[in-house]
Design a protein around this motif. Sequence first.
Motif, short mmCIF file in Angstrom:
data_model
loop_
_atom_site.label_atom_id
_atom_site.label_comp_id
_atom_site.label_asym_id
_atom_site.label_seq_id
_atom_site.Cartn_x
_atom_site.Cartn_y
_atom_site.Cartn_z
N GLY A 151 0.78 -1.23 0.00
CA GLY A 151 0.00 0.00 0.00
C GLY A 151 0.81 1.28 0.00
O GLY A 151 0.24 2.37 -0.07
N GLY A 152 2.12 1.16 0.10
CA GLY A 152 2.94 2.36 0.09
C GLY A 152 2.99 3.01 -1.28
O GLY A 152 2.44 2.50 -2.25
N GLY A 153 3.65 4.15 -1.33
CA GLY A 153 3.79 4.86 -2.60
C GLY A 153 4.30 6.25 -2.40
O GLY A 153 4.75 6.62 -1.31
N LEU A 154 4.24 7.02 -3.47
CA LEU A 154 4.67 8.42 -3.46
C LEU A 154 3.43 9.30 -3.40
O LEU A 154 2.51 9.15 -4.21
N VAL A 155 3.42 10.21 -2.46
CA VAL A 155 2.27 11.09 -2.28
C VAL A 155 2.75 12.48 -1.89
O VAL A 155 3.83 12.62 -1.28
N GLN A 156 1.99 13.48 -2.25
CA GLN A 156 2.34 14.84 -1.86
C GLN A 156 1.95 15.10 -0.41
O GLN A 156 1.04 14.44 0.13
N ALA A 157 2.60 16.03 0.19
CA ALA A 157 2.27 16.42 1.56
C ALA A 157 0.79 16.78 1.63
O ALA A 157 0.26 17.45 0.74
N GLY A 158 0.15 16.30 2.70
CA GLY A 158 -1.28 16.52 2.85
C GLY A 158 -2.13 15.38 2.32
O GLY A 158 -3.33 15.34 2.56
N GLY A 159 -1.51 14.48 1.58
CA GLY A 159 -2.22 13.36 0.99
C GLY A 159 -2.43 12.22 1.97
O GLY A 159 -2.08 12.31 3.14
N SER A 160 -3.01 11.13 1.45
CA SER A 160 -3.34 9.98 2.28
C SER A 160 -2.89 8.68 1.62
O SER A 160 -2.81 8.60 0.39
N LEU A 161 -2.61 7.71 2.44
CA LEU A 161 -2.32 6.35 2.00
C LEU A 161 -2.92 5.38 3.01
O LEU A 161 -3.05 5.72 4.20
N ARG A 162 -3.24 4.18 2.53
CA ARG A 162 -3.70 3.13 3.42
C ARG A 162 -2.80 1.92 3.25
O ARG A 162 -2.75 1.32 2.18
N LEU A 163 -2.10 1.57 4.31
CA LEU A 163 -1.21 0.42 4.30
C LEU A 163 -1.95 -0.82 4.78
O LEU A 163 -2.82 -0.73 5.64
N LYS A 203 -0.20 11.05 16.00
CA LYS A 203 -1.50 11.09 16.69
C LYS A 203 -2.42 12.10 15.99
O LYS A 203 -2.01 13.22 15.69
N GLY A 204 -3.64 11.66 15.75
CA GLY A 204 -4.61 12.53 15.08
C GLY A 204 -4.56 12.46 13.57
O GLY A 204 -5.46 12.98 12.88
N ARG A 205 -3.52 11.81 13.02
CA ARG A 205 -3.38 11.71 11.56
C ARG A 205 -3.46 10.26 11.08
O ARG A 205 -3.94 10.00 9.98
N PHE A 206 -2.97 9.34 11.88
CA PHE A 206 -2.94 7.92 11.51
C PHE A 206 -3.98 7.15 12.31
O PHE A 206 -4.29 7.51 13.46
N SER A 207 -4.48 6.07 11.72
CA SER A 207 -5.44 5.22 12.39
C SER A 207 -5.13 3.76 12.09
O SER A 207 -5.05 3.36 10.92
N ILE A 208 -4.95 2.97 13.14
CA ILE A 208 -4.64 1.55 13.00
C ILE A 208 -5.90 0.73 13.23
O ILE A 208 -6.73 1.07 14.09
N THR A 264 -5.49 -9.62 8.86
CA THR A 264 -5.10 -8.39 8.17
C THR A 264 -5.14 -7.21 9.12
O THR A 264 -6.01 -7.13 10.00
N MET A 265 -4.19 -6.32 8.93
CA MET A 265 -4.12 -5.10 9.73
C MET A 265 -3.92 -3.94 8.78
O MET A 265 -3.32 -4.10 7.71
N TYR A 266 -4.42 -2.77 9.15
CA TYR A 266 -4.34 -1.60 8.29
C TYR A 266 -3.76 -0.41 9.04
O TYR A 266 -3.83 -0.34 10.27
N LEU A 267 -3.20 0.50 8.28
CA LEU A 267 -2.78 1.79 8.82
C LEU A 267 -3.26 2.86 7.84
O LEU A 267 -2.72 2.98 6.74
N GLN A 268 -4.28 3.59 8.25
CA GLN A 268 -4.77 4.71 7.46
C GLN A 268 -3.96 5.94 7.83
O GLN A 268 -3.92 6.31 8.99
N MET A 269 -3.32 6.53 6.83
CA MET A 269 -2.45 7.67 7.07
C MET A 269 -2.98 8.88 6.32
O MET A 269 -3.07 8.86 5.09
N ASN A 270 -3.36 9.88 7.08
CA ASN A 270 -3.91 11.12 6.50
C ASN A 270 -3.00 12.29 6.80
O ASN A 270 -2.16 12.23 7.71
N ASN A 271 -3.17 13.35 6.03
CA ASN A 271 -2.37 14.57 6.23
C ASN A 271 -0.88 14.23 6.35
O ASN A 271 -0.20 14.65 7.28
#
Length: 114
Positions: A8-20, A64-69, A77-84
């Motif tokens: 789920g990784g990749g290249l993203v601009q600042a402020g973007g989101s990814l879900r691992l 804290k406040g940006r990521f959610s496990i 399966t486990m996830y990491l939602q990464m925002n901002n």
Amino acid sequence: QVQLVESGGGLVQAGGSLRLSCAASGNIFKFNHMAWYRQAPGKQRELVASITISGNTNYADSVKGRFSISRVNAESTMYLQMNNLKPEDTAVYYCNKLANFVSWGQGTQVTVSS
């Protein structure tokens, strides 16, 4: 031998989101507290977020406040939602047990551009 596979990784601009995603063989999710870790170039691996068997979560202050496990034990399966996302989040991200690690997977690269 337990196998962990991160994706789920990749290249993203600042402020973007990814879900691992973290997929595991065996029953590792069913019986263990789990966590996401990351390692930036030239730095030690650090704990990012953890989740207990019952679903209680904890986060490093830096995310804290940006990521959610989250986890789905029945699907191993486990996830990491990464925002901002910020440039300082750039690292290789790994999943593993919270303690008594099993063999590390290859990780998934997250690159955040400014």
